[in-house]
Design a protein around this motif. Structure first.
Motif, PDB file in Angstrom:
ATOM      1  N   TYR A 119      -5.919  22.163   8.394  1.00 18.67           N
ATOM      2  CA  TYR A 119      -6.914  20.976   8.082  1.00 18.67           C
ATOM      3  C   TYR A 119      -8.281  21.051   9.257  1.00 18.67           C
ATOM      4  O   TYR A 119      -7.765  20.954  10.267  1.00 18.67           O
ATOM      5  N   ILE A 120      -9.321  21.266   8.607  1.00 19.12           N
ATOM      6  CA  ILE A 120     -10.669  21.752   9.557  1.00 19.12           C
ATOM      7  C   ILE A 120     -11.715  20.826   8.969  1.00 19.12           C
ATOM      8  O   ILE A 120     -11.940  20.613   7.983  1.00 19.12           O
ATOM      9  N   GLN A 121     -12.098  19.823  10.177  1.00 21.20           N
ATOM     10  CA  GLN A 121     -13.550  19.118   9.747  1.00 21.20           C
ATOM     11  C   GLN A 121     -14.403  19.261  11.048  1.00 21.20           C
ATOM     12  O   GLN A 121     -14.263  18.476  12.136  1.00 21.20           O
ATOM     13  N   THR A 122     -15.243  20.419  10.955  1.00 20.62           N
ATOM     14  CA  THR A 122     -16.160  20.564  12.036  1.00 20.62           C
ATOM     15  C   THR A 122     -17.552  20.023  11.681  1.00 20.62           C
ATOM     16  O   THR A 122     -18.099  20.447  11.035  1.00 20.62           O
ATOM     17  N   ASP A 123     -18.138  19.359  12.717  1.00 16.28           N
ATOM     18  CA  ASP A 123     -19.356  18.925  12.666  1.00 16.28           C
ATOM     19  C   ASP A 123     -20.065  20.098  13.925  1.00 16.28           C
ATOM     20  O   ASP A 123     -20.221  19.854  14.869  1.00 16.28           O
ATOM     21  N   LEU A 124     -21.034  20.932  12.850  1.00  8.78           N
ATOM     22  CA  LEU A 124     -21.739  21.894  13.649  1.00  8.78           C
ATOM     23  C   LEU A 124     -22.765  21.374  14.553  1.00  8.78           C
ATOM     24  O   LEU A 124     -23.337  22.015  15.357  1.00  8.78           O
ATOM     25  N   ARG A 125     -23.304  20.279  14.053  1.00  7.82           N
ATOM     26  CA  ARG A 125     -24.447  19.541  14.728  1.00  7.82           C
ATOM     27  C   ARG A 125     -25.682  20.381  14.821  1.00  7.82           C
ATOM     28  O   ARG A 125     -25.622  21.522  14.071  1.00  7.82           O
ATOM     29  N   GLY A 126     -26.842  20.085  15.480  1.00  5.86           N
ATOM     30  CA  GLY A 126     -27.965  21.018  15.183  1.00  5.86           C
ATOM     31  C   GLY A 126     -28.655  20.491  13.832  1.00  5.86           C
ATOM     32  O   GLY A 126     -28.198  20.014  13.137  1.00  5.86           O
ATOM     33  N   MET A 127     -29.664  21.484  13.546  1.00  7.03           N
ATOM     34  CA  MET A 127     -30.497  21.334  12.305  1.00  7.03           C
ATOM     35  C   MET A 127     -30.044  22.147  11.483  1.00  7.03           C
ATOM     36  O   MET A 127     -30.561  23.145  10.996  1.00  7.03           O
ATOM     37  N   ILE A 128     -29.156  22.058  10.723  1.00  9.55           N
ATOM     38  CA  ILE A 128     -28.429  22.873   9.741  1.00  9.55           C
ATOM     39  C   ILE A 128     -28.252  21.958   8.251  1.00  9.55           C
ATOM     40  O   ILE A 128     -27.659  21.054   8.520  1.00  9.55           O
ATOM     41  N   PRO A 129     -28.576  22.505   7.383  1.00 10.07           N
ATOM     42  CA  PRO A 129     -28.338  21.813   5.925  1.00 10.07           C
ATOM     43  C   PRO A 129     -26.720  21.832   5.917  1.00 10.07           C
ATOM     44  O   PRO A 129     -26.197  22.893   5.865  1.00 10.07           O
ATOM     45  N   GLN A 130     -26.338  20.754   5.280  1.00  9.63           N
ATOM     46  CA  GLN A 130     -24.812  20.481   5.232  1.00  9.63           C
ATOM     47  C   GLN A 130     -24.284  21.634   4.076  1.00  9.63           C
ATOM     48  O   GLN A 130     -23.061  21.982   4.563  1.00  9.63           O
TER      49      GLN A 130
ATOM     50  N   HIS B  97     -13.700  17.257  14.748  1.00  6.65           N
ATOM     51  CA  HIS B  97     -12.789  16.034  14.193  1.00  6.65           C
ATOM     52  C   HIS B  97     -11.372  16.464  13.927  1.00  6.65           C
ATOM     53  O   HIS B  97     -11.164  17.742  14.025  1.00  6.65           O
ATOM     54  N   PRO B  98     -10.462  15.474  14.045  1.00  3.83           N
ATOM     55  CA  PRO B  98      -8.933  15.776  14.078  1.00  3.83           C
ATOM     56  C   PRO B  98      -8.829  16.905  13.304  1.00  3.83           C
ATOM     57  O   PRO B  98      -8.964  17.023  11.893  1.00  3.83           O
ATOM     58  N   CYS B  99      -8.398  18.203  13.559  1.00  2.00           N
ATOM     59  CA  CYS B  99      -8.121  19.346  12.850  1.00  2.00           C
ATOM     60  C   CYS B  99      -6.631  20.017  13.260  1.00  2.00           C
ATOM     61  O   CYS B  99      -6.112  19.757  14.412  1.00  2.00           O
ATOM     62  N   GLY B 100      -5.805  20.934  12.590  1.00  2.00           N
ATOM     63  CA  GLY B 100      -4.777  21.332  13.046  1.00  2.00           C
ATOM     64  C   GLY B 100      -4.210  22.203  11.840  1.00  2.00           C
ATOM     65  O   GLY B 100      -4.606  22.666  10.828  1.00  2.00           O
ATOM     66  N   TRP B 101      -3.122  22.739  12.675  1.00  2.00           N
ATOM     67  CA  TRP B 101      -2.410  23.863  11.516  1.00  2.00           C
ATOM     68  C   TRP B 101      -0.963  23.815  11.564  1.00  2.00           C
ATOM     69  O   TRP B 101      -0.512  23.567  12.628  1.00  2.00           O
ATOM     70  N   PHE B 102      -0.350  23.601  10.400  1.00  3.07           N
ATOM     71  CA  PHE B 102       1.109  23.478  10.193  1.00  3.07           C
ATOM     72  C   PHE B 102       1.384  24.819   9.717  1.00  3.07           C
ATOM     73  O   PHE B 102       1.003  25.390   8.801  1.00  3.07           O
ATOM     74  N   CYS B 103       2.644  25.090  10.316  1.00  3.53           N
ATOM     75  CA  CYS B 103       3.468  26.568  10.303  1.00  3.53           C
ATOM     76  C   CYS B 103       4.866  26.176  10.118  1.00  3.53           C
ATOM     77  O   CYS B 103       5.397  25.946  10.909  1.00  3.53           O
ATOM     78  N   VAL B 104       5.399  26.466   8.982  1.00  5.18           N
ATOM     79  CA  VAL B 104       6.785  26.504   8.462  1.00  5.18           C
ATOM     80  C   VAL B 104       7.342  27.705   7.909  1.00  5.18           C
ATOM     81  O   VAL B 104       6.554  28.347   7.149  1.00  5.18           O
ATOM     82  N   PRO B 105       8.642  27.892   8.224  1.00  3.08           N
ATOM     83  CA  PRO B 105       9.153  29.062   7.210  1.00  3.08           C
ATOM     84  C   PRO B 105       9.270  28.977   5.809  1.00  3.08           C
ATOM     85  O   PRO B 105       9.612  28.027   5.534  1.00  3.08           O
TER      86      PRO B 105
END
Length: 208
Positions: free
Chosen positions: A172-183, A151-159
């Motif tokens: 900011y990371i929100q990954t749905d790994l899918r498959g049969m894995i406990p959350q 889902h929307p993710c990204g990296w902000f990099c500032v000096p």
């Protein structure tokens, strides 16, 4: 032939979503893991039944070098221990592409290897850069991988204000790994993976 997105529309929507995450008040986040130089927070995602993770730490290098190592390209495969392959499937312009990448198994292979197809976009943000992405519904699949979804993710990099040769990197990371894995297994893996990401990135930049 895949239906490619309208790159300009998707890029704008993606950028605005990431800026919205970046503007969330501190009290919306709960600390998930903390190391000397990196902190990971999380909050329930509004996109899926999992968490939106926030990672923040200082990297000892300038913004352009940091983002060059994160954005799609040959640098990323050299140092990211989780990534096992990366192919650019389509270029829209220099800062915009569709990429397919695969990841190694995690947690003693409780989480098996995954494949992702993401739209990636890098753009100026304030005095630094934002590199962001979101998965596409790509019909071509490979049977040896479970297809995950970012889902929307990204990296902000500032000096850093008082030290422009160092950078504040916020992800900011929100990954749905899918498959049969406990959350819960996914959540444990994600916080540790993000801590390792900073360490691996810093080591790669010191070698560069």
């Amino acid at each position: 032939m895949e239906d490619l997105p309208d790159a300009a529309v998707l890029a704008t929507r993606l950028k605005n979503t990431l800026i919205q995450y970046h503007s969330l008040e501190d009290d919306k986040w709960r600390v998930a893991k903390k190391m000397k130089d990196v902190t990971i927070w999380r909050k329930p995602s509004e996109e899926f039944n999992g968490y939106l993770f926030k990672a923040q730490g200082v990297i000892d290098d300038v913004v352009n070098s940091v983002i060059d190592h994160i954005r799609p390209g040959p640098c990323r495969l050299d140092w990211d221990s989780l990534m096992t392959s990366l192919d650019i499937l389509e270029y829209f312009e220099e800062n915009c592409c569709v990429m397919r990448y695969t990841t190694a198994g995690q947690l003693w292979n409780i989480i098996s290897p995954r494949e992702f197809v993401d739209f990636s976009y890098t753009v100026d943000y304030k005095e630094g850069l934002l590199s962001c992405g979101v998965s596409l519904d790509w019909s071509e699949k490979r049977s040896e991988f479970v297809r995950g979804y970012n889902h929307p993710c990204g990296w902000f990099c500032v000096p850093l204000k008082d030290s422009p040769n160092r950078s504040l990197l916020t992800g900011y990371i929100q990954t749905d790994l899918r498959g049969m894995i406990p959350q819960s297994a996914v959540d444990t893996a994600m916080a540790s993976t993000l801590i390792n990401f900073y360490g691996d990135l810093q080591k790669a930049l010191q070698k560069a």
